[in-house]
Design a protein around this motif. Structure first.
Motif, PDB file in Angstrom:
ATOM      1  N   ARG A 183      51.285  48.151  49.945  1.00 51.21           N
ATOM      2  CA  ARG A 183      50.144  49.048  50.160  1.00 51.21           C
ATOM      3  C   ARG A 183      48.910  48.538  49.397  1.00 51.21           C
ATOM      4  O   ARG A 183      47.791  48.615  49.882  1.00 51.21           O
ATOM      5  CB  ARG A 183      50.499  50.462  49.687  1.00 51.21           C
ATOM      6  N   LEU A 184      49.138  48.003  48.193  1.00 50.01           N
ATOM      7  CA  LEU A 184      48.034  47.457  47.395  1.00 50.01           C
ATOM      8  C   LEU A 184      47.610  46.080  47.871  1.00 50.01           C
ATOM      9  O   LEU A 184      46.457  45.683  47.728  1.00 50.01           O
ATOM     10  CB  LEU A 184      48.447  47.369  45.921  1.00 50.01           C
ATOM     11  N   ASN A 185      48.551  45.355  48.436  1.00 56.67           N
ATOM     12  CA  ASN A 185      48.353  43.952  48.752  1.00 56.67           C
ATOM     13  C   ASN A 185      47.763  43.743  50.146  1.00 56.67           C
ATOM     14  O   ASN A 185      48.040  42.738  50.790  1.00 56.67           O
ATOM     15  CB  ASN A 185      49.704  43.222  48.637  1.00 56.67           C
ATOM     16  N   LEU A 186      46.956  44.702  50.597  1.00 57.45           N
ATOM     17  CA  LEU A 186      46.274  44.505  51.870  1.00 57.45           C
ATOM     18  C   LEU A 186      45.412  43.246  51.789  1.00 57.45           C
ATOM     19  O   LEU A 186      45.346  42.449  52.728  1.00 57.45           O
ATOM     20  CB  LEU A 186      45.406  45.731  52.179  1.00 57.45           C
ATOM     21  N   MET A 187      44.763  43.084  50.631  1.00 56.88           N
ATOM     22  CA  MET A 187      44.051  41.840  50.333  1.00 56.88           C
ATOM     23  C   MET A 187      44.531  41.364  48.965  1.00 56.88           C
ATOM     24  O   MET A 187      44.540  42.144  48.016  1.00 56.88           O
ATOM     25  CB  MET A 187      42.543  42.071  50.293  1.00 56.88           C
ATOM     26  N   GLU A 188      44.923  40.103  48.851  1.00 51.30           N
ATOM     27  CA  GLU A 188      45.325  39.550  47.552  1.00 51.30           C
ATOM     28  C   GLU A 188      44.356  38.448  47.152  1.00 51.30           C
ATOM     29  O   GLU A 188      44.036  37.560  47.949  1.00 51.30           O
ATOM     30  CB  GLU A 188      46.745  38.999  47.564  1.00 51.30           C
ATOM     31  N   ILE A 189      43.899  38.525  45.924  1.00 57.23           N
ATOM     32  CA  ILE A 189      43.006  37.507  45.373  1.00 57.23           C
ATOM     33  C   ILE A 189      43.726  36.853  44.202  1.00 57.23           C
ATOM     34  O   ILE A 189      44.047  37.512  43.217  1.00 57.23           O
ATOM     35  CB  ILE A 189      41.681  38.128  44.903  1.00 57.23           C
ATOM     36  N   GLN A 190      43.978  35.563  44.309  1.00 56.08           N
ATOM     37  CA  GLN A 190      44.630  34.813  43.244  1.00 56.08           C
ATOM     38  C   GLN A 190      43.558  34.155  42.385  1.00 56.08           C
ATOM     39  O   GLN A 190      42.818  33.286  42.845  1.00 56.08           O
ATOM     40  CB  GLN A 190      45.562  33.744  43.831  1.00 56.08           C
ATOM     41  N   MET A 191      43.459  34.612  41.128  1.00 53.20           N
ATOM     42  CA  MET A 191      42.464  34.035  40.226  1.00 53.20           C
ATOM     43  C   MET A 191      42.996  32.741  39.620  1.00 53.20           C
ATOM     44  O   MET A 191      44.072  32.738  39.014  1.00 53.20           O
ATOM     45  CB  MET A 191      42.119  35.030  39.121  1.00 53.20           C
ATOM     46  N   PRO A 192      42.266  31.647  39.763  1.00 51.89           N
ATOM     47  CA  PRO A 192      42.750  30.365  39.224  1.00 51.89           C
ATOM     48  C   PRO A 192      42.667  30.328  37.703  1.00 51.89           C
ATOM     49  O   PRO A 192      41.795  30.960  37.091  1.00 51.89           O
ATOM     50  CB  PRO A 192      41.787  29.352  39.846  1.00 51.89           C
ATOM     51  N   SER A 193      43.581  29.589  37.103  1.00 53.34           N
ATOM     52  CA  SER A 193      43.519  29.384  35.658  1.00 53.34           C
ATOM     53  C   SER A 193      42.375  28.426  35.348  1.00 53.34           C
ATOM     54  O   SER A 193      41.846  27.750  36.240  1.00 53.34           O
ATOM     55  CB  SER A 193      44.834  28.798  35.156  1.00 53.34           C
ATOM     56  N   LEU A 194      42.004  28.358  34.093  1.00 50.17           N
ATOM     57  CA  LEU A 194      40.918  27.454  33.705  1.00 50.17           C
ATOM     58  C   LEU A 194      41.320  25.996  33.932  1.00 50.17           C
ATOM     59  O   LEU A 194      40.475  25.143  34.228  1.00 50.17           O
ATOM     60  CB  LEU A 194      40.546  27.687  32.234  1.00 50.17           C
ATOM     61  N   ALA A 195      42.624  25.718  33.828  1.00 52.26           N
ATOM     62  CA  ALA A 195      43.109  24.352  34.083  1.00 52.26           C
ATOM     63  C   ALA A 195      42.898  23.955  35.538  1.00 52.26           C
ATOM     64  O   ALA A 195      42.789  22.765  35.856  1.00 52.26           O
ATOM     65  CB  ALA A 195      44.595  24.260  33.728  1.00 52.26           C
ATOM     66  N   GLU A 196      42.836  24.943  36.428  1.00 50.27           N
ATOM     67  CA  GLU A 196      42.639  24.671  37.850  1.00 50.27           C
ATOM     68  C   GLU A 196      41.161  24.617  38.230  1.00 50.27           C
ATOM     69  O   GLU A 196      40.837  24.345  39.381  1.00 50.27           O
ATOM     70  CB  GLU A 196      43.331  25.754  38.690  1.00 50.27           C
ATOM     71  N   ARG A 197      40.291  24.872  37.281  1.00 53.88           N
ATOM     72  CA  ARG A 197      38.850  24.853  37.569  1.00 53.88           C
ATOM     73  C   ARG A 197      38.078  24.194  36.433  1.00 53.88           C
ATOM     74  O   ARG A 197      37.061  24.712  35.957  1.00 53.88           O
ATOM     75  CB  ARG A 197      38.342  26.266  37.846  1.00 53.88           C
ATOM     76  N   LYS A 198      38.566  23.037  35.992  1.00 50.72           N
ATOM     77  CA  LYS A 198      37.937  22.340  34.867  1.00 50.72           C
ATOM     78  C   LYS A 198      36.460  22.021  35.143  1.00 50.72           C
ATOM     79  O   LYS A 198      35.642  21.974  34.218  1.00 50.72           O
ATOM     80  CB  LYS A 198      38.698  21.050  34.555  1.00 50.72           C
ATOM     81  N   GLU A 199      36.121  21.808  36.419  1.00 49.28           N
ATOM     82  CA  GLU A 199      34.731  21.478  36.736  1.00 49.28           C
ATOM     83  C   GLU A 199      33.779  22.642  36.446  1.00 49.28           C
ATOM     84  O   GLU A 199      32.552  22.451  36.403  1.00 49.28           O
ATOM     85  CB  GLU A 199      34.600  21.047  38.201  1.00 49.28           C
TER      86      GLU A 199
END
Length: 390
Positions: A301-317
């Motif tokens: 019911r909550l997961n109609l939309m899921e947003i996965q926040m990347p870790s800082l290691a995944e967004r070093k740029e």
């Protein structure tokens, strides 16, 4: 949003007539024959709006205005009288009466007044809820990474559609920040955003925080409490660390989401609300479902939309942009004239492994600003394990 109207009148037929007019319109009605009974109801926080007769067996109705003047969010009080003294009406308005009506009452006029009073009560509730829940600054930095761009696009679509949303990711990745961003760009941006951290509230108290309670619902419930679900009506309720929510509260939340209604603890009346719920978790909810610690139907019911926040290691740029943002934030706070970061220090911060992600980076920058007396942050201002790689 449910409104409770207290009718204070010593005439039984007058109370009955007003009740029969108001209840079909969706209002809860409670009655008092005397001032003493009205004081008790107000002391328990049971009334949102008061219809108050001037002449009562144990005093003059206008004394209620004086006695309740100290209440921060006093319910709007509509005075009613068969005695059309101009002086009394002027005094009542000066003492804070919402309006002054003369009998016989024009019911359509009364209906319009109550609708205006309801708008005032809604504002009261929002202000009170904001005071109970200090909001963090959004200060949203998007960055250049593909992972953040994808998260941002999903957030904007969910915000515009007012869709139930689940935000997942490690600790410190900015789950509440993106929830606040959704609020600022979505269709509910002119309403209210109420956050609650389910992980820091005692499990036994979480239900009453969310759904409120009636006076007398349990031993220490001496007043009615408006829950966050009700206070957020028309806006957004952000449930941080929803994985900490007890299963029995999950059940009540699921029902509220499906029906857009609920009952206060100890109450019998259904309260209808229009709330967008955004939830966040740093735990693996599917694993918790397998273990029986999280309801599968609530998850979907909550997961109609899921947003996965990347870790800082995944967004070093994105680290340079974040570093610049935090330097600009903390330098004025501590009275420093810092305008730069040396290449060596920036490289060290970019390559470091942050267990707490952006929250850790924020702390590193704040510490560096405190230690730095130069124009640029350099390696000596960073933690030892960051400045001297292993």
């Amino acid at each position: 949003m449910s409104m409770t109207i207290l009718i204070v009148d010593d005439e039984k037929n007058a109370r009955k007539g007003l009740s029969e007019f108001l209840q079909p319109q969706g209002y809860e009605v409670i009655e008092a024959e005397k001032l003493a009974e009205a004081y008790e109801q107000l002391d328990q926080g049971n009334a949102d709006i008061v219809l108050l007769d001037v002449k009562l067996p144990d005093g003059v109705g206008t004394s209620l205005l004086e006695e309740t003047a100290h209440i921060p969010y006093r319910p709007p009080i509509i005075m009613i009288t068969a005695y059309g003294e101009v002086d009394m009406a002027v005094k009542a308005m000066n003492d804070g009466a919402f309006y002054f009506l003369q009998k016989p009452i024009n019911l359509e006029h009364l209906k319009a007044l109550i609708e205006k009073a309801s708008d005032k009560v809604k504002l009261f509730r929002q202000l009170a809820a904001i005071q109970r829940n200090q909001q963090q600054e959004a200060n949203f930095i998007v960055g250049k990474s593909t992972a953040m761009q994808e998260a941002l696009e999903l957030a904007e679509r969910a915000a515009e559609a007012s869709a139930s949303t689940l935000i997942t990711g490690e600790t410190g990745t900015g789950k509440e920040v993106i929830a606040q961003y959704m609020y600022s760009v979505g269709s509910r941006k002119n309403t209210i955003f109420l956050p609650i951290d389910c992980g820091v509230i005692q499990p036994t108290m979480l239900e009453t925080e969310l759904f409120g309670h009636e006076a007398g619902a349990f031993t220490s419930a001496d007043k009615r409490k408006i829950g966050l679900m009700e206070a957020a009506d028309g806006g957004i309720l952000f449930l941080d660390e929803i994985s900490s929510m007890p299963v029995e509260v999950q059940t009540k939340l699921l029902r509220a989401l499906e029906s857009q209604s609920f009952r206060r603890l100890g109450g019998t009346k259904e309260i209808n609300v229009d709330v967008q719920v955004i939830a966040a978790s740093n735990k693996n909810l599917p694993e918790m479902i397998e273990a029986g610690d999280f309801r599968e139907d609530l998850y979907y019911r909550l997961n109609l939309m899921e947003i996965q926040m990347p870790s800082l290691a995944e967004r070093k740029e994105d680290v340079p942009d974040l570093v610049g943002h935090f330097v600009n934030k903390f330098a004025p706070k501590y009275g420093k004239n810092i305008t730069d970061v040396t290449p060596a220090a920036l490289e060290a911060m970019t390559n470091y492994t942050y267990k707490g992600n952006i929250r850790d980076l924020r702390n590193v920058i704040e510490r560096a600003v405190i230690l730095c007396d130069d124009a640029a942050i350099d390696l000596p201002h960073l933690p030892r394990d960051m400045a001297v790689p292993a």
